[in-house]
Write a protein that holds these residues in place. Sequence first.
Motif, PDB file in Angstrom:
ATOM      1  N   GLY A   1       0.691  -1.123  -0.034  1.00 40.22           N
ATOM      2  CA  GLY A   1      -0.038  -0.012  -0.032  1.00 40.22           C
ATOM      3  C   GLY A   1       0.820   1.204   0.014  1.00 40.22           C
ATOM      4  N   SER A   2       2.115   1.140   0.125  1.00 42.21           N
ATOM      5  CA  SER A   2       2.995   2.561   0.311  1.00 42.21           C
ATOM      6  C   SER A   2       3.313   2.807  -1.255  1.00 42.21           C
TER       7      SER A   2
ATOM      8  N   ILE B   1       5.782  -4.322  -6.980  1.00 41.37           N
ATOM      9  CA  ILE B   1       5.234  -3.058  -7.427  1.00 41.37           C
ATOM     10  C   ILE B   1       3.903  -3.468  -8.177  1.00 41.37           C
ATOM     11  N   VAL B   2       3.108  -2.864  -7.623  1.00 45.52           N
ATOM     12  CA  VAL B   2       1.758  -3.149  -8.233  1.00 45.52           C
ATOM     13  C   VAL B   2       0.847  -2.505  -9.231  1.00 45.52           C
ATOM     14  N   GLU B   3       1.434  -1.019  -9.193  1.00 45.04           N
ATOM     15  CA  GLU B   3       0.983  -0.023 -10.036  1.00 45.04           C
ATOM     16  C   GLU B   3       2.439   0.896 -10.470  1.00 45.04           C
ATOM     17  N   ALA B   4       2.146   1.564 -11.589  1.00 45.23           N
ATOM     18  CA  ALA B   4       3.096   2.760 -11.861  1.00 45.23           C
ATOM     19  C   ALA B   4       2.521   3.661 -12.360  1.00 45.23           C
ATOM     20  N   PHE B   5       3.086   4.933 -12.112  1.00 44.11           N
ATOM     21  CA  PHE B   5       2.459   5.884 -13.075  1.00 44.11           C
ATOM     22  C   PHE B   5       3.435   7.140 -12.990  1.00 44.11           C
ATOM     23  N   ALA B   6       3.129   7.985 -14.094  1.00 43.86           N
ATOM     24  CA  ALA B   6       4.035   9.111 -14.469  1.00 43.86           C
ATOM     25  C   ALA B   6       3.121  10.282 -14.311  1.00 43.86           C
ATOM     26  N   CYS B   7       3.789  11.587 -13.900  1.00 40.71           N
ATOM     27  CA  CYS B   7       2.723  12.665 -13.802  1.00 40.71           C
ATOM     28  C   CYS B   7       3.479  13.942 -14.060  1.00 40.71           C
ATOM     29  N   GLY B   8       2.768  14.883 -14.444  1.00 38.11           N
ATOM     30  CA  GLY B   8       3.383  16.283 -15.021  1.00 38.11           C
ATOM     31  C   GLY B   8       1.894  17.000 -15.516  1.00 38.11           C
ATOM     32  N   THR B   9       2.396  18.304 -15.755  1.00 34.24           N
ATOM     33  CA  THR B   9       1.096  19.238 -15.844  1.00 34.24           C
ATOM     34  C   THR B   9       0.551  18.824 -17.183  1.00 34.24           C
ATOM     35  N   ALA B  10       1.342  18.502 -18.327  1.00 32.22           N
ATOM     36  CA  ALA B  10       0.538  18.231 -19.363  1.00 32.22           C
ATOM     37  C   ALA B  10       0.022  16.888 -19.458  1.00 32.22           C
ATOM     38  N   ALA B  11       0.647  15.882 -18.826  1.00 38.23           N
ATOM     39  CA  ALA B  11       0.341  14.373 -18.973  1.00 38.23           C
ATOM     40  C   ALA B  11      -0.619  14.395 -17.793  1.00 38.23           C
ATOM     41  N   VAL B  12      -0.840  14.864 -16.671  1.00 35.46           N
ATOM     42  CA  VAL B  12      -1.614  14.946 -15.522  1.00 35.46           C
ATOM     43  C   VAL B  12      -1.167  13.658 -14.784  1.00 35.46           C
TER      44      VAL B  12
ATOM     45  N   VAL C   1       8.867  -6.115 -17.798  1.00 38.36           N
ATOM     46  CA  VAL C   1       7.901  -6.448 -17.170  1.00 38.36           C
ATOM     47  C   VAL C   1       6.370  -5.630 -17.204  1.00 38.36           C
ATOM     48  N   THR C   2       5.428  -6.624 -17.282  1.00 43.98           N
ATOM     49  CA  THR C   2       3.974  -5.814 -17.643  1.00 43.98           C
ATOM     50  C   THR C   2       3.564  -5.718 -16.178  1.00 43.98           C
ATOM     51  N   ILE C   3       3.053  -4.381 -15.937  1.00 45.51           N
ATOM     52  CA  ILE C   3       2.519  -4.115 -14.523  1.00 45.51           C
ATOM     53  C   ILE C   3       0.876  -4.061 -14.584  1.00 45.51           C
ATOM     54  N   ASN C   4       0.376  -4.804 -13.450  1.00 44.44           N
ATOM     55  CA  ASN C   4      -1.014  -4.901 -13.576  1.00 44.44           C
ATOM     56  C   ASN C   4      -1.653  -5.412 -14.840  1.00 44.44           C
ATOM     57  N   ASN C   5      -1.094  -6.502 -15.311  1.00 40.62           N
ATOM     58  CA  ASN C   5      -1.546  -6.947 -16.706  1.00 40.62           C
ATOM     59  C   ASN C   5      -1.821  -5.853 -17.887  1.00 40.62           C
ATOM     60  N   GLY C   6      -1.012  -4.591 -17.404  1.00 43.20           N
ATOM     61  CA  GLY C   6      -0.745  -3.658 -18.531  1.00 43.20           C
ATOM     62  C   GLY C   6      -2.004  -2.864 -18.418  1.00 43.20           C
ATOM     63  N   GLU C   7      -3.043  -3.048 -17.138  1.00 41.19           N
ATOM     64  CA  GLU C   7      -4.009  -2.175 -17.106  1.00 41.19           C
ATOM     65  C   GLU C   7      -3.976  -1.229 -16.150  1.00 41.19           C
TER      66      GLU C   7
ATOM     67  N   GLY D   1      -3.806   1.257 -12.989  1.00 39.29           N
ATOM     68  CA  GLY D   1      -4.115   0.753 -11.508  1.00 39.29           C
ATOM     69  C   GLY D   1      -5.178   1.465 -10.819  1.00 39.29           C
ATOM     70  N   ALA D   2      -5.851   1.056  -9.696  1.00 39.16           N
ATOM     71  CA  ALA D   2      -6.847   1.638  -9.202  1.00 39.16           C
ATOM     72  C   ALA D   2      -6.506   2.750  -8.407  1.00 39.16           C
ATOM     73  N   LEU D   3      -5.600   2.790  -7.790  1.00 41.97           N
ATOM     74  CA  LEU D   3      -4.990   4.075  -6.921  1.00 41.97           C
ATOM     75  C   LEU D   3      -4.576   4.972  -7.964  1.00 41.97           C
ATOM     76  N   THR D   4      -3.876   4.605  -9.151  1.00 38.16           N
ATOM     77  CA  THR D   4      -3.327   5.624 -10.074  1.00 38.16           C
ATOM     78  C   THR D   4      -4.702   6.398 -10.587  1.00 38.16           C
ATOM     79  N   MET D   5      -5.655   5.790 -10.819  1.00 39.55           N
ATOM     80  CA  MET D   5      -6.678   6.346 -11.494  1.00 39.55           C
ATOM     81  C   MET D   5      -7.659   6.977 -10.558  1.00 39.55           C
ATOM     82  N   ASP D   6      -7.593   6.777  -9.365  1.00 33.94           N
ATOM     83  CA  ASP D   6      -8.488   7.439  -8.317  1.00 33.94           C
ATOM     84  C   ASP D   6      -7.731   8.689  -7.920  1.00 33.94           C
ATOM     85  N   VAL D   7      -6.327   8.782  -7.871  1.00 33.80           N
ATOM     86  CA  VAL D   7      -5.647  10.065  -7.495  1.00 33.80           C
ATOM     87  C   VAL D   7      -5.912  10.847  -8.800  1.00 33.80           C
ATOM     88  N   ARG D   8      -5.755  10.014  -9.847  1.00 31.33           N
ATOM     89  CA  ARG D   8      -5.922  11.039 -11.137  1.00 31.33           C
ATOM     90  C   ARG D   8      -7.193  11.691 -11.076  1.00 31.33           C
TER      91      ARG D   8
END
Length: 375
Positions: free
Chosen positions: A263-264, A313-324, A338-344, A346-353
């Motif tokens: 969860g961290s 590592i269960v999710e990974a994401f990138a962030c920036g002003t343009a890419a959010v 390595v494919t992360i989360n079956n290439g889908e 992640g739940a936390l990624t999309m929630d924070v987004r």
Amino acid sequence: MSSTLDKNTRSLDELVADFDVVTSDSPASVADREALKAKPKFGTVFTDHMSRVSWTAADGWTNRRVEKYGPLLMDPAAAVLHYGQEVFEGLKAYKHADGSVWSFRPEQNAMRYARSAHRLALPELSADDFLASVAALVRTDIDWIPTGDEASLYLRPFMFASEAFLGVRPSLEVEHLVIASPVGPYFAGGVKPVSIWISQEFARAGKGGTGEAKCGGNYAASLLPQREAAKDGFDQVCFLDGAPEPAIEELGGMNVFFVHSDGSVVTPKLSGSILQGVTRMSIIQLLVDRGIEVHERRVTLADLRTDLESGQIVEAFACGTAAVVTPIGRLADGTFDVTINNGEPGALTMDVRAELTDIQNGRREDRHGWMTRLA
Ligand code: COI
């Protein structure tokens, strides 16, 4: 939300009044403008005007104005064309449901712009002038702000050495401009996971270099690796710090985060060669608000590989002003893939987004007072 610039003695209206507005004699027709706004492709369409402030070593910053958008007349000996003395920023204007227009933490962009300018031996623009130049343009071109999901007006302040002089020393003449572009999602495919190539061969920055500054040269350094990676089918490149036991830094245009199975969340700590992303610092705050443990630490390539391959590592994401916030679906470096989360995504990624874009678009409470009203 703050509707004036809290720390300033002059209101934004007063600051904007310092800008002379000379409107374009050939603005886009309403029909053309609406057609261009309807399907914005990142950074391809520009509004009718640009704002501008000029600097000389003798007089400082003068001649605050908004003028017709158009080509710049530049001497071929202008220092920026030879030595790359240039910095820029990226921020967005969002039109809320009630028609008001807001920006997200623009004072952070103003401070970073000043830090970047300092590193490139350019004159620092005050936060007042930065914000006023942005607001003056947004107010003039307010009808260009697109609405709807993922739509905003991307604002690009930039500053360059305009003095015609081939000696290698800081320019005695500088121009600051802001241009604006109606945008939708940064990636052509919309919000879907991207694949990342970790470059062992190329670096974008080094210790003591300009990696922390938002200057064009850093982005130029990322173009060849980006083109090579694209040939192999990767969307973006992740750069390392060049140390003997290399660690992950950033993607060039975006910071990176890794969500662990306990969860961290881990993100590379600021090292002096990583851009201090406004989205990065805001996401850390939003995660901490949720009670999530966020570790800003050195992430070695060896540890990353171990944690990816073991499924830590269960999710990974990138962030920036343009890419959010953009989910990462795959990471590879030539020794692992390595494919992360079956290439889908992640739940936390999309929630924070969703939380971040809701705050930016006025759909969720702005509990940190991050939004500044521009119009
Ligand atoms: C931004 O996110 O605003 C950036 O500056 C990244 C890129 C478009 C250069």
